[in-house]
Design a protein around this motif. Sequence first.
Motif, PDB file in Angstrom:
ATOM      1  N   ARG A  81       0.834  -1.208   0.000  1.00  0.00           N
ATOM      2  CA  ARG A  81       0.000   0.000   0.000  1.00  0.00           C
ATOM      3  C   ARG A  81       0.871   1.262   0.000  1.00  0.00           C
ATOM      4  O   ARG A  81       0.531   2.268  -0.625  1.00  0.00           O
ATOM      5  CB  ARG A  81      -0.926  -0.003   1.221  1.00  0.00           C
ATOM      6  N   MET A  82       1.963   1.203   0.750  1.00  0.00           N
ATOM      7  CA  MET A  82       2.887   2.332   0.786  1.00  0.00           C
ATOM      8  C   MET A  82       3.375   2.670  -0.620  1.00  0.00           C
ATOM      9  O   MET A  82       3.380   3.831  -1.050  1.00  0.00           O
ATOM     10  CB  MET A  82       4.088   1.905   1.653  1.00  0.00           C
ATOM     11  N   ILE A  83       3.786   1.633  -1.343  1.00  0.00           N
ATOM     12  CA  ILE A  83       4.344   1.832  -2.686  1.00  0.00           C
ATOM     13  C   ILE A  83       3.241   2.256  -3.656  1.00  0.00           C
ATOM     14  O   ILE A  83       3.460   3.103  -4.525  1.00  0.00           O
ATOM     15  CB  ILE A  83       5.068   0.547  -3.154  1.00  0.00           C
ATOM     16  N   MET A  84       2.036   1.727  -3.487  1.00  0.00           N
ATOM     17  CA  MET A  84       0.903   2.130  -4.320  1.00  0.00           C
ATOM     18  C   MET A  84       0.643   3.634  -4.184  1.00  0.00           C
ATOM     19  O   MET A  84       0.427   4.342  -5.181  1.00  0.00           O
ATOM     20  CB  MET A  84      -0.336   1.336  -3.913  1.00  0.00           C
ATOM     21  N   LEU A  85       0.696   4.142  -2.951  1.00  0.00           N
ATOM     22  CA  LEU A  85       0.494   5.577  -2.730  1.00  0.00           C
ATOM     23  C   LEU A  85       1.620   6.396  -3.341  1.00  0.00           C
ATOM     24  O   LEU A  85       1.384   7.396  -4.023  1.00  0.00           O
ATOM     25  CB  LEU A  85       0.413   5.865  -1.223  1.00  0.00           C
ATOM     26  N   LEU A  86       2.848   5.976  -3.105  1.00  0.00           N
ATOM     27  CA  LEU A  86       4.004   6.732  -3.602  1.00  0.00           C
ATOM     28  C   LEU A  86       4.054   6.771  -5.121  1.00  0.00           C
ATOM     29  O   LEU A  86       4.535   7.743  -5.711  1.00  0.00           O
ATOM     30  CB  LEU A  86       5.302   6.133  -3.046  1.00  0.00           C
ATOM     31  N   ARG A  87       3.570   5.716  -5.773  1.00  0.00           N
ATOM     32  CA  ARG A  87       3.564   5.667  -7.244  1.00  0.00           C
ATOM     33  C   ARG A  87       2.270   6.193  -7.842  1.00  0.00           C
ATOM     34  O   ARG A  87       2.108   6.205  -9.067  1.00  0.00           O
ATOM     35  CB  ARG A  87       3.793   4.230  -7.718  1.00  0.00           C
ATOM     36  N   ASP A  88       1.332   6.623  -6.977  1.00  0.00           N
ATOM     37  CA  ASP A  88       0.049   7.159  -7.428  1.00  0.00           C
ATOM     38  C   ASP A  88      -0.677   6.169  -8.337  1.00  0.00           C
ATOM     39  O   ASP A  88      -1.230   6.535  -9.377  1.00  0.00           O
ATOM     40  CB  ASP A  88       0.245   8.499  -8.155  1.00  0.00           C
ATOM     41  N   GLU A  89      -0.640   4.900  -7.940  1.00  0.00           N
ATOM     42  CA  GLU A  89      -1.355   3.862  -8.674  1.00  0.00           C
ATOM     43  C   GLU A  89      -2.708   3.626  -8.012  1.00  0.00           C
ATOM     44  O   GLU A  89      -2.807   3.601  -6.786  1.00  0.00           O
ATOM     45  CB  GLU A  89      -0.560   2.541  -8.690  1.00  0.00           C
ATOM     46  N   GLU A  90      -3.750   3.439  -8.806  1.00  0.00           N
ATOM     47  CA  GLU A  90      -5.084   3.226  -8.249  1.00  0.00           C
ATOM     48  C   GLU A  90      -5.296   1.770  -7.838  1.00  0.00           C
ATOM     49  O   GLU A  90      -6.182   1.479  -7.037  1.00  0.00           O
ATOM     50  CB  GLU A  90      -6.147   3.643  -9.266  1.00  0.00           C
ATOM     51  N   ASN A  91      -4.498   0.865  -8.409  1.00  0.00           N
ATOM     52  CA  ASN A  91      -4.670  -0.555  -8.105  1.00  0.00           C
ATOM     53  C   ASN A  91      -3.376  -1.134  -7.569  1.00  0.00           C
ATOM     54  O   ASN A  91      -2.299  -0.935  -8.148  1.00  0.00           O
ATOM     55  CB  ASN A  91      -5.102  -1.317  -9.363  1.00  0.00           C
ATOM     56  N   ILE A  92      -3.484  -1.868  -6.461  1.00  0.00           N
ATOM     57  CA  ILE A  92      -2.292  -2.392  -5.793  1.00  0.00           C
ATOM     58  C   ILE A  92      -1.531  -3.401  -6.652  1.00  0.00           C
ATOM     59  O   ILE A  92      -0.319  -3.581  -6.500  1.00  0.00           O
ATOM     60  CB  ILE A  92      -2.696  -3.003  -4.430  1.00  0.00           C
ATOM     61  N   ARG A  93      -2.236  -4.029  -7.613  1.00  0.00           N
ATOM     62  CA  ARG A  93      -1.561  -5.023  -8.455  1.00  0.00           C
ATOM     63  C   ARG A  93      -0.477  -4.396  -9.336  1.00  0.00           C
ATOM     64  O   ARG A  93       0.415  -5.100  -9.815  1.00  0.00           O
ATOM     65  CB  ARG A  93      -2.602  -5.765  -9.309  1.00  0.00           C
ATOM     66  N   GLU A  94      -0.553  -3.073  -9.543  1.00  0.00           N
ATOM     67  CA  GLU A  94       0.448  -2.395 -10.372  1.00  0.00           C
ATOM     68  C   GLU A  94       1.819  -2.318  -9.703  1.00  0.00           C
ATOM     69  O   GLU A  94       2.807  -1.995 -10.358  1.00  0.00           O
ATOM     70  CB  GLU A  94      -0.020  -0.987 -10.735  1.00  0.00           C
ATOM     71  N   VAL A  95       1.890  -2.595  -8.397  1.00  0.00           N
ATOM     72  CA  VAL A  95       3.183  -2.482  -7.703  1.00  0.00           C
ATOM     73  C   VAL A  95       3.665  -3.824  -7.161  1.00  0.00           C
ATOM     74  O   VAL A  95       4.601  -3.877  -6.371  1.00  0.00           O
ATOM     75  CB  VAL A  95       3.125  -1.421  -6.576  1.00  0.00           C
ATOM     76  N   ILE A  96       3.016  -4.916  -7.591  1.00  0.00           N
ATOM     77  CA  ILE A  96       3.392  -6.263  -7.160  1.00  0.00           C
ATOM     78  C   ILE A  96       3.933  -7.014  -8.369  1.00  0.00           C
ATOM     79  O   ILE A  96       3.294  -7.007  -9.426  1.00  0.00           O
ATOM     80  CB  ILE A  96       2.173  -6.994  -6.554  1.00  0.00           C
ATOM     81  N   PRO A  97       5.107  -7.637  -8.268  1.00  0.00           N
ATOM     82  CA  PRO A  97       5.712  -8.263  -9.457  1.00  0.00           C
ATOM     83  C   PRO A  97       4.816  -9.295 -10.136  1.00  0.00           C
ATOM     84  O   PRO A  97       4.603  -9.235 -11.343  1.00  0.00           O
ATOM     85  CB  PRO A  97       6.992  -8.904  -8.912  1.00  0.00           C
ATOM     86  N   PHE A  98       4.306 -10.257  -9.374  1.00  0.00           N
ATOM     87  CA  PHE A  98       3.464 -11.310  -9.948  1.00  0.00           C
ATOM     88  C   PHE A  98       2.170 -11.419  -9.141  1.00  0.00           C
ATOM     89  O   PHE A  98       1.997 -12.324  -8.333  1.00  0.00           O
ATOM     90  CB  PHE A  98       4.210 -12.653  -9.952  1.00  0.00           C
TER      91      PHE A  98
END
Length: 585
Positions: A537-554
Motif C-alpha cells: 500500500r505504501m508503494i501504491m500511494l508513492l507511485r500514485d497507482e489506483e490498483n495495488i496489483r500495479e506495484v506487485i511483481p506477480f
Amino acid sequence: MNTNTNNIYRDVTMDNISEKNVGETVRIAGWIENIRDHGGVSFIDLRDMYGVMQVVMRDTSLLEGLNKEDCISVEGPIEHRDEETYNPKIPTGTIELEAKSVDILGKVYKQLPFEIMTSKETREDVRLKYRYLDLRNAKVKDNMIFRSKVISYLREKMVEMGFLEIQTPILCASSPEGARDYIVPSRKFKGKFYALPQAPQQYKQLLMVSGFDKYFQIAPCFRDEDARADRSPGEFYQLDFEMSFATQEDVFRVGEKVLADTFNKFAPEGYEVTQAPFPIISYKQAMLEFGSDKPDLRNPLRIIDLTDFFQRCTFKPFHGKTVRAIKVHADMSKGFHEKLLKFAQSIGMGGLGYLEVMEDKSYKGPIDKFIPDDMKEEIRETAGLEVGDTIFFIADNEKNAALYAGQIRTALGERLDLIEKNSFKFCYINDFPMYEYDKETKKMEFTHNPFSMPQGGLEALETMDPEEILAYQYDIVCNGVELSSGAVRNHDMKIMVKAFEIAGYTEEDLKEKFGALYNAFQFGAPPHAGMAPGVDRMIMLLRDEENIREVIPFPMNGNAQDLMCGAPGEVTEQQLREVHIKVRQ
C-alpha cells in the motif's frame, strides 16, 4: 568505460554508454523494441534493463530474421547520430551503435499478445497471463525497481534505529481469529494441518518474551480474503516490528519516523508530506468528524453533530435519530443537488436535506420551513454558517449516520474538487473500542486485535461495560488508506484470561488455541508493543497507482487466481493420498 571483457554476450549495459565512448567498439545485448527499415539502411531500438540504444544497420542483411522482442547481442562502434535525428527523450539520444555482427540469443516464436510499450492499456487478464512480457514495459518495470529501493530503505532505517531483522516461520498453526487461513495438509500427521501466517503476530510477541528488544522483518502475510483496489488477495508484505518495554507513544515515534523519512525520500517532486509528530485522532472523534476510521485529511470538510438541535426542532423526520451535518462553501447548481441526491439514495439513504444561506442570511432549501424562526439563528451559530454556505443533513441511527456522512463528505470533496493535490497527509487513529456486541451471535466480540491491552487493565475488564472499554490499539492512515494497524500487547496472564472470557473463551480455549503465548506469558513477559505498515500500500500511494496489483511483481487477479502459472490448480490423486485428503464432489 566499465566493460566486462569476460562476458560473451555484452561488454557494457546501456546506462554506461555515453558520448565519451564514441569511436570504441562494444558489444551490447537486449530486446528489440522497435524496427525501422529505411531501404538502404535500417534502425532498431535495443532495450536492456537500464536503457535503450539505437542500433544502425548499414549492412541490411543483418536485419534478416529479426523481429520485435527477439533477444540479441550486437557488436560495433559507437558513433554520433546526425544532429537532426537526436532523441532528447533518452540518455543515449545523441549516439548510436553501428552493427557489425548480430547474434540471436532468444527468438520470438509466437505472435506477441500485446505491444510491450503500450501494455498498460491492455486488458488486465491478458497482462497478468503474460506478466513476464508486461514487466518489460518501462513503467511497469520502474514500479518494481522503485519497490526494491523502498524496501531496501525501510530495512536501512530499521537497522539504523536498532531493530534486529529476524525471519519467522511460514508454516505455522491455524489461528481462530482474524481473516480466513490458507491451510496446508500434513503428510506425516494424518488429518492435521499447518496454516500460512496471516501475520507473524504470535512469533514476534514470543521474540519479545525471548529477550530480543527490537525486532523487524519485511514479512509475507497470507489471508484468504477478497481483493479490493488497495488489497491484494492471497498474499501481501508488511514492515512488521515489535518493541519490548515500549508504550504506545514509543511505537508512534518509530512509525512516524520511518514513514515520514520514507515518504520524504520517495514522494514525487513537489509533494508535501506530514512531518512528525503525526496528528492523533481518537476513533470516536474520527467517526464524528470524518465518518470513517480511515479519514482522508486532504479533504477540508468536517462533519458536525446536530442531534441535540433537531431533537428540539419541529422537523419530525429527524426526531429520535442521530443527525450529522456537513457545511461547504461553493456554488452548486440544481443539477448538482439532484446528482448528489441520487448518490445518497444509491448508498442507502432515504434522502438528503440541505439549506443554502442566501445574501440576506435567509435560508433556502427543502427543510427551511420546518425550522422555527427562533431556532434559525441558533443553527447559524452552531454550524458557523455564512452567506454562500450550503449545509447538508444526514439522519439515521448512530452507526449509519456516521457512515453515510463520511460518504457524503468524500463525494462533496471529490465533486467540488476540494481534495488537496500533491500531498501525503498522515494521522494516527487510536482508542479503538475493545469489544462490540454482535447481534447475530448475541455475544461480545473483539473489534480489533484480541491480544491488545485494555485501557484500565484488569480493573476495567471487571468493572466496566465491555462496550465502553477502550484498547491500546492504533492505525496509521495516509490519504484515506489504512497503512498500518498495531497495539500495545496484553502481556499479563490474568488480564488476558479475563479479556478472552468476556469474548466467550474459557481458559481452556486459550490454552488450546493460543498455547504458545499462554505458556510463554507465565515466564516473565515484558511489556511490548508494535505495528506493521503495509509495504504494498505504501508503494501504491508513492507511485500514485489506483490498483495495488500495479506495484506487485506477480500479482493474482481480483478472483485470487494466478493466470500465468495456473494457480489454484488440480493435483494428482497420488499427491492427495500422500496428505490423506479426499476431494468431495
